[in-house]
Structures are given as C-alpha cells and as structure tokens.
Design a protein around this motif. Structure first.
Motif, PDB file in Angstrom:
ATOM      1  N   TYR A 612      23.466 -36.299 -13.748  1.00  0.00           N
ATOM      2  CA  TYR A 612      24.393 -35.255 -13.019  1.00  0.00           C
ATOM      3  C   TYR A 612      25.591 -35.131 -13.863  1.00  0.00           C
ATOM      4  N   ASN A 613      25.702 -35.041 -15.289  1.00  0.00           N
ATOM      5  CA  ASN A 613      26.804 -35.344 -15.932  1.00  0.00           C
ATOM      6  C   ASN A 613      27.005 -34.304 -17.041  1.00  0.00           C
ATOM      7  N   LYS A 614      25.831 -33.167 -17.194  1.00  0.00           N
ATOM      8  CA  LYS A 614      25.738 -32.186 -18.149  1.00  0.00           C
ATOM      9  C   LYS A 614      25.323 -32.991 -19.551  1.00  0.00           C
ATOM     10  N   ASN A 615      24.618 -33.867 -19.431  1.00  0.00           N
ATOM     11  CA  ASN A 615      24.138 -34.502 -20.571  1.00  0.00           C
ATOM     12  C   ASN A 615      23.440 -33.576 -21.509  1.00  0.00           C
ATOM     13  N   THR A 616      23.410 -33.715 -22.812  1.00  0.00           N
ATOM     14  CA  THR A 616      22.971 -33.036 -23.705  1.00  0.00           C
ATOM     15  C   THR A 616      21.879 -33.879 -24.534  1.00  0.00           C
ATOM     16  N   LEU A 617      21.066 -33.368 -25.412  1.00  0.00           N
ATOM     17  CA  LEU A 617      19.947 -33.756 -26.319  1.00  0.00           C
ATOM     18  C   LEU A 617      20.903 -34.798 -27.169  1.00  0.00           C
ATOM     19  N   SER A 618      22.143 -34.487 -27.518  1.00  0.00           N
ATOM     20  CA  SER A 618      22.763 -35.020 -28.531  1.00  0.00           C
ATOM     21  C   SER A 618      23.435 -36.456 -27.988  1.00  0.00           C
ATOM     22  N   SER A 619      23.763 -36.083 -26.555  1.00  0.00           N
ATOM     23  CA  SER A 619      24.447 -37.519 -25.758  1.00  0.00           C
ATOM     24  C   SER A 619      23.182 -38.228 -25.555  1.00  0.00           C
ATOM     25  N   ILE A 620      22.159 -37.917 -25.271  1.00  0.00           N
ATOM     26  CA  ILE A 620      21.098 -38.875 -25.073  1.00  0.00           C
ATOM     27  C   ILE A 620      20.648 -39.487 -26.368  1.00  0.00           C
ATOM     28  N   GLN A 621      20.737 -38.851 -27.325  1.00  0.00           N
ATOM     29  CA  GLN A 621      20.472 -39.679 -28.844  1.00  0.00           C
ATOM     30  C   GLN A 621      21.423 -40.610 -28.871  1.00  0.00           C
ATOM     31  N   SER A 622      22.789 -40.293 -28.613  1.00  0.00           N
ATOM     32  CA  SER A 622      23.752 -41.095 -29.048  1.00  0.00           C
ATOM     33  C   SER A 622      23.648 -42.380 -28.245  1.00  0.00           C
ATOM     34  N   LEU A 623      23.137 -42.409 -26.975  1.00  0.00           N
ATOM     35  CA  LEU A 623      22.938 -43.342 -26.135  1.00  0.00           C
ATOM     36  C   LEU A 623      21.838 -44.237 -26.571  1.00  0.00           C
ATOM     37  N   ALA A 624      20.428 -43.675 -27.113  1.00  0.00           N
ATOM     38  CA  ALA A 624      19.413 -44.563 -27.665  1.00  0.00           C
ATOM     39  C   ALA A 624      20.097 -45.097 -28.872  1.00  0.00           C
ATOM     40  N   TYR A 625      20.926 -44.495 -29.676  1.00  0.00           N
ATOM     41  CA  TYR A 625      21.262 -45.256 -31.131  1.00  0.00           C
ATOM     42  C   TYR A 625      22.258 -46.362 -30.690  1.00  0.00           C
ATOM     43  N   CYS A 626      22.977 -46.323 -29.628  1.00  0.00           N
ATOM     44  CA  CYS A 626      23.864 -47.470 -29.247  1.00  0.00           C
ATOM     45  C   CYS A 626      23.131 -48.845 -29.120  1.00  0.00           C
TER      46      CYS A 626
END
Length: 848
Positions: A612-626
């Motif tokens: 519920y934070n207006k995630n985007t595909l890019s933000s989830i990708q960055s989380l996976a990258y961490c």
C-alpha cells in the motif's frame, strides 16, 4: 435346522444382481443364496447381497428371481448379529430381521462385521451391534472396542450412504490431507474456515446431515471450528455435541443466533461425557432467555470444567450479563484461565455480578487473561474486586479498551498497576484518557520494578503534541527502567510536532530506555508535508539501534508520504530488525530509497512490510537487486495490493509481460530471502491481534461477511512472511485495503459508501475484463481505423442515394410489416447483432 441344499449363483443371477445394484452405485462384496425363515412353517429362498455399507435380499420366484429388492438395511441400523452354528445367521435391523440359513454363514458374518467395524469407531457401547457367536471362539477374535478404524473419511462416506447423498470429494481430500496428524489417524482440528468449499457444503441440508452424524460419534477430531455460515447450522451442530465424547475445543462463531445457543447450552447440560475445555461462541446473540434456559444452565451443569471461554460481541444486555456470571460462579469445575466477554453491556448490574465472580475464583487462582473491552464497565466495582482479590494472582493480560474511563476511575486502575506482580500486558486503547493520565499510567509501569517485558497498548487516546512531550519527560525520569518492552501509541494525534517532541533529541527521552524493543506509532500524522526538521527526527527513530520492531502504518487520511521517503533518503543504514511501513504512500522512489539502505552491508534488518505504498515495477526490481549485497533480509512482504493495482491498470498489450516480470521478481525475492534464512527468529508484536480485531469490528457486521473478511485479512497477513505460488489469474485479484481504517473512528454509512467506491472489493478476471471494456486503453492507429469503420464521417449525396436504395421511403403497410419482422422493437443485444447483419457498414466502391 440344517441348511438344505441351496442353489448356486448362476451367470444369469449375477447379471441380475449387477443390474439391480447399478443404480445403487455400490460395489458388491459378497453374495449367496440363503434359505430365509419367514414364519415358523414358511421358508423361502433369497439371494443375500453384502456391500460396503448395506445388507440386501432379493426374493425368489418360480423360474427365476424377483426383479425387486425385498430387504435393504444399512449397517448403522444393524442391532444384533447372531450365529449359533456355521450354517445359521440372524441379523436384526431396526425395522426388520433376516433369519438366514446358508453353508457360507461364517464368510457372511466376517464380511458384515469387518465392514461394520470399519465405519463405527466412536460409537458408544449402547449403540454397538450385539454380536453373539457359538460355539465360542468359532469366529474372530473380534474386539469391537480396540479394532482400529480406517479413518474419519470412511465414517463420513458411510453416513453419506445412510442419508443417500453423494460424498463431497473435496471435503474428503481436505480431511485426509490437511487434518491427519499421525499414523493412528487421530487428528487435531476440523477447521472449516480453511476448507474453500465450506459455504456450499454447509448450506445444503442433505450435505450437512452426514457431517453432523460423523461429528456425533467422531473419535478423530479434538477441535471443531466453524464460523458464520447460516443461523440454523448451529442447531444441527448442537445435535452432534449432545452425543460427542471427544471434542475438547469448539468454536461456533458468527452465526448471530440465539436459538442455536439455547440448544448448545442444553447439549452441554445433557452430555456429561464431553471433555470440553475451550468454548468460543463469539458473535452470536445471547438474550435473557438464552442465559436462563440454555447457555447458563449448560455452563452451570457441565461436568468438565472450562479453561477458555469466549462470549465476545454476543449483544448481552446488563441483566443477562449478570445472570451469565451467576451461572458461571455456580460451577466449581471450571478452571477458567482465559475469559473474553468483550462487546457486551456490563453497566452496574453486570459489573457487580462480575465482581462477585472474581471473588468466587480467588481461591482457585487460575485466571491469566481477561478481556472486558467495550463492555460499559463500572470501573469502581470492577477494580475494587480486582484490587482486593486478584492483583497478586496470575493475571497476565488485561484488556480494558473502548471503555470510557469515568472521572477519578483512573486511580483504581493505577493502584492495580502499581501493586500487580503478574501483569505483563494492558490495553487501554480508546478509553478517553487525558494527556496527564496517559503519562501517569506510563510512569506507574516504568516505576514498578516487579514487572518484566511489559506491553502497554494505549493508542486511540487523542493526547496530541503535549501528550508526546509528557511521554518524553516520563522516559527521562526513568532512564534505567527495565520493565517496558513494547509500546503501542497509535492514533494519538501527535502530528508532525509530536514526532519532534518524541524523537527530536536522541540523547534523552525514549532513546534512553534500553528495554523498549517494539514500538508502534501508526496513523499519527495527517497527510501534510513534513519540514526538514520533522524528517530528521523521523529518521532518528527509524535508525534507533535498540528497537527490534518498528511499526508506522498509514491510511487514506494519515500517512507520512514524502516525509518517509525523505527520511529514508537521509539514512545510511537501518538497524531495526523488522520495519512495517504499510500504507504510507511513499511511492516507487521511496521504496527505491528503502532498497538502497537494505543494500548497505551494515544493515541488520530481517523483515520488511511495505505494501500500500504505490510500488512500481522499478521499485520492486530495486528491492530484488538489493539482495546482491544484503545477507540479513529473510522475510519480505510481497506488495500484493500494489502489484494487483499495477496489473489492473495496465493495458492489454502490457499486461502479459508485466505479469511475467512480476512473477519472475517474486520468485527471485523468494529465493534470495530463503538463501539468507539462518534460522534466526523474526520478532513479532504482541499487539498484532488488536489490529486484526479492530479491523474486524469496525468494518463489517456479523454472519457470512465476517467469515469472508477474516479469510481475506488472514490472507493479507500471511503474505508478510510467506511466498505462496500464485497463478497469473490469482494475481489479477485486487485485495481490500484492509489497513486503511484499522483503529480509525467508526465510519458513517455515507463515508463507508465513499470508501467502497475508492477501495473496491477484490476484482476477479471477469470484473477486470468488464473494466477494460468500459475504460479501454489508449487507441492505436489500427483501433482508430476500426472506429472510423464503425462511426463513419458524414454521408455525402452518393452515400445517401445508396442508403435510400436499401431502405426506400416512404414505407407502405406491407413494408412496415416486413420491417417489424426484421427489426422488432424494443431491441436487445441479440436484436442489435441481427440488425448489424442486415444493415452493414457504409458500402465501399466495389459494393456500390
């Protein structure tokens, strides 16, 4: 009588048997010719058939056998089975008897008895078939009590056969797969809330009867859980409880039924062999009649003593509440250590009766958990009894939330807290406490050195920035206190100024306390832009090294938004082990900042919750990258709501690739977090269940919606640590924003309607398709060309002439009649389709 020579079953006989049994859909296990003693002088030949559940006979006539079944008895109707020699068997059923002579009597008896033992485990002695075999030892041994059964599923199928209904294969699979706990087929719980087909299964009376009878004599389940299907179901369940001798835990919640609770009470009264220890009948209706004639009598006369009792939100007025406690006091067998009577009206009479009950149990010293929230309690009566009889006993958990504390009543509460030696958790949410009173309660806890690992839940009291300052001062006063481990100060109206008052100085206040490990301060700042100073103070608490769990949730009205994003951007590392920032609308850039911090090797975080934070595909990708550098993160909440919103808003062309990418990211995150899992236990908050309870009570009523809501909420909670494999279709179902109004003030009907319009219920594939049809994606060139073909430009003279050739004016009576046959009014969808076939789009040059 010696069995005379009997006919042998021929091929023709077998064909006829198969024909007659085909409609029964039962497998024949044994068949033979018998000579049946009809009367003292009359003997007839019959064919006897034994199936898994029944014994049948077919009569003989001259030249053949009758095409009719003469006797049909279910094994559950068998009362006596006697064999005096190897050529004689007597079978006594409820409505008839078969006195049979046969050379195959021994095989007949063994087949019947083996089948009977398979399906009758749990029958009380008075219901077991009477078995007599002479001479003794000729057959068997058959130990009716010890011979093991073949599982609850076999019993259920047998009762389905008895009631002539088809067994539910999914339910059988559910019982076998999800409930069997050991090789002896003894199970822990039959939990219908976990069976997807519960509503359908328990809505049809034909399907219910076999389940009720299975439960009646069940020896497999110790726990039964059913929530809010339909009112009259609890009546049927009460029938089974009247006979059951196995169930020790029963949950029958959300039926909103008073008559069903009456019958349940009568069942508890009559069944002296029920080993019941846990009873949850919350969210039903308990009236004066229910208490006096059913439930009260049952609780008073129960032979086994209850240890846990939940009658929350049963709409009990003051008088029935008082009678309830009087009946409870009348049974000395009860050793109640957990009592939940929340959501009922105590007032003066109920509070007095409760105080008397407290006195009656002072010698037993069992009570550990007491929930009297939202009970309109009279604090002097209740706390005079607690202070006099129970402050030094075993009481660990006390919930007083949603009771308005009257003037001067805080004194008796404070006296209890000061002197208690056992209490470890108190909930004072929404008790109308003033700023000074909140500070006083906190001081009493911090100064009581006998308390350890204490949980204080004191949210929902609007104490504002001044209250935040008072809290800081109390922490300054007791810097070395080791009592408080968890503090919940949600919904206190701190605002941005309160955040500064609480966390502005890292060298004093809350930062001095080293025992505080879990902190929740959700929904305290309205959607306003925080100043740089506020942001830096928010960053202070985010980086507090002593905290294990930090929860700062938001909703539509209260969220930190860009302030949380900026606070994360200012940080270099994250020491908190669990961070929950659900519902703060920090956007994709905010999640990117979170991913950046998690990439730092010094970060200690084990788990994050960020939906519920207006995630985007890019933000989830960055989380996976961490995860390329992070080695501590073991649990990542998959942002299900944000992901589903992405999928729904994508156009048709993008949707397939988006789903594919998201699925791949989910698998990548799941694998990476699993690889990081070192077996360290992830901290949890004791107060999590209060969030769930407030969501349940505030947003829905009773009945079927309650079960649906619980299911949806539990699914939502489960994704914080689990990664369940989902199909592409399931990812298109949008979840409720359940967190938006947890612990917020009750919504008016109009506000609820607005909320429903903003946050719709979960969409299925069909809903999404309809939505795409209503709001299509942007048109490309091909779409525009197709649109021009459907809605052509204005007609020129030539087009008009062509149109006149097709539908020439004026029409005479005959033409009108023909036209009506072709295009009848009014037009429905099918008619419109037919019309398009008759009147095509504008003609091209070739057609002209």
């Amino acid at each position: 009588m010696t069995a005379p020579s009997l006919k042998t079953v021929t091929i023709e006989d077998r064909a006829l048997i198969d024909s007659l049994m085909k409609n029964k859909k039962e497998k024949v296990l044994f068949y033979t010719w018998i000579r049946k003693q009809k009367t003292e002088k009359k003997i007839e030949d019959r064919i006897l058939i034994i199936t898994k559940y029944r014994v049948l006979t077919i009569g003989k006539r001259k030249g053949g056998i009758k095409k009719k079944i003469c006797r049909n008895g279910h094994l559950f109707e068998l009362k006596e089975l006697t064999s005096f020699n190897d050529q004689h068997v007597l079978m006594v059923f409820e409505k008839f008897r078969i006195d049979a002579y046969s050379t195959e009597s021994d095989e007949m008896v063994e087949t019947i008895l083996t089948n009977y033992l398979t399906i009758s485990q749990g029958f009380p002695p008075d219901l077991f078939v009477k078995f007599v075999c002479e001479p003794e030892g000729r057959l068997g041994p058959f130990d009716l009590k010890k011979k093991p059964g073949f599982g609850i599923a076999q019993m259920y199928k047998a009762w389905c056969n008895f009631h002539e209904t088809i067994p539910n294969k999914e339910f059988i699979s559910f019982m076998i797969k999800d409930t069997i706990s050991n090789e002896e087929m003894e199970t822990t719980a039959l939990d219908f809330t976990k069976f997807p087909g519960t509503v359908t299964l328990l809505s049809n009376s034909k399907d219910i009867d076999p389940i009720i009878d299975t439960l009646k004599y069940n020896k497999y389940f110790r726990t039964l859980i059913i929530k809010g299907i339909k009112k009259d179901l609890i009546t049927s369940i009460s029938r089974s409880i009247r006979e059951n001798t196995t169930l020790s835990r029963i949950t029958l919640s959300g039926f909103n039924s008073s008559s069903g609770i009456d019958l349940l009470g009568q069942a508890l009264e009559s069944n002296k062999n029920l080993p019941l220890k846990y009873l949850d009948i919350s969210f039903n209706k308990i009236t004066s009649s229910t208490v006096n004639n059913g439930l009260g009598i049952g609780l008073k006369e129960m032979k086994s003593g209850l240890e846990t009792l939940n009658v929350s939100y049963c709409d009990m007025p003051s008088k029935p509440t008082a009678r309830f406690f009087q009946f409870l006091s009348g049974n000395k067998n009860h050793t109640i250590f957990s009592l939940n009577v929340s959501g009922n009206a105590f007032r003066k009479k109920g509070s007095l009766a409760f105080a008397e009950w407290i006195k009656s149990i002072k010698e037993t010293d069992f009570l550990e958990s007491l929930d009297i929230s939202k009970c309109q309690i009279n604090f002097p009566f209740v706390f005079n009894a607690l202070n006099e009889h129970y402050r030094t006993k075993k009481l660990r958990i006390l919930d007083l939330s949603e009771n308005k504390i009257q003037k001067n009543s805080i004194k008796s509460i404070r006296e209890f807290i000061k002197n208690t030696t056992s209490l470890s958790e108190i909930n004072l949410t929404e008790t109308n406490l003033l700023q000074e009173e909140v500070a006083q309660v906190l001081e009493d806890i911090l100064s009581n050195s006998k308390l350890k690992n204490f949980v204080l839940i004191i949210g929902g009291n609007t104490i504002g920035p001044k209250g935040a300052s008072l809290i800081t001062e109390i922490f300054k006063k007791y810097p070395d206190s080791q009592t408080l481990s968890e503090l919940v100060i949600d919904d206190c109206g701190f605002g941005a100024e309160g955040i500064t008052n609480l966390f502005g100085d890292t060298s004093s206040g809350i930062f001095l306390n080293k025992s505080l490990r879990k902190l929740s301060l959700s929904r305290n700042v309205e959607k306003v832009k925080l100043t740089k100073l506020n942001v830096s103070h928010l960053a202070n608490i985010l980086s507090h090294s002593s905290l294990e769990y930090l929860r700062i949730r938001g909703n539509n009205k209260y969220s930190l938004g860009s302030g949380m994003k900026e606070a994360l951007a200012s940080m270099k590392t994250l020491d908190v082990l669990v961070l929950d920032i659900i519902g703060n609308d920090i956007g994709g850039l905010g999640v990117n900042e979170l991913a950046r911090i998690l990439s730092e090797k010094s970060t200690k975080t084990l788990s994050i919750h960020f939906d519920y934070n207006k995630n985007t595909l890019s933000s989830i990708q960055s989380l996976a990258y961490c995860f390329k550098s992070n080695t501590t993160l073991m649990s990542v909440q998959w942002p299900k709501f944000d992901v589903n919103k992405m999928v729904v808003s994508a156009n048709k062309k993008e949707k397939k690739n988006l789903r594919k990418n998201l699925k791949s990211l989910k698998e990548e995150i799941m694998k990476a977090s699993s690889d990081n899992n070192t077996g360290i236990e992830i901290p949890t908050m004791s107060s999590d269940h209060y969030e769930l309870r407030f969501a349940k009570i505030r947003q829905i009523g009773l009945g079927e919606d309650e079960t649906q809501y619980w299911s949806e909420y539990e699914n939502f909670k489960s994704i914080t640590s689990d990664f369940e494999t989902e199909t592409e279709e399931s990812e298109s179902n949008i979840a409720h924003n359940l967190e938006d109004n947890i612990k917020s003030p009750p919504l008016a009907k109009q506000q609820n309607k607005i909320l429903e319009n903003i946050i719709p219920p979960p969409l299925n594939d069909k809903d999404i398709q309809n939505l795409e049809n209503i709001i299509p994606p942007p048109l490309n060139d091909k779409d525009i060309q197709n649109l021009e073909n459907i809605i052509p430009p204005p007609l020129n003279d030539k087009d008009i002439q062509n149109l006149e050739n097709i539908i020439p004016p004026p029409l005479n009576d005959k033409d009108i009649q023909n036209l009506e046959n072709i295009i009848p009014p009014p037009l429905n969808d099918k008619d419109l389709q037919n019309l398009e076939n008759i009147i095509p789009p504008p003609l091209n040059d070739k057609e002209n």
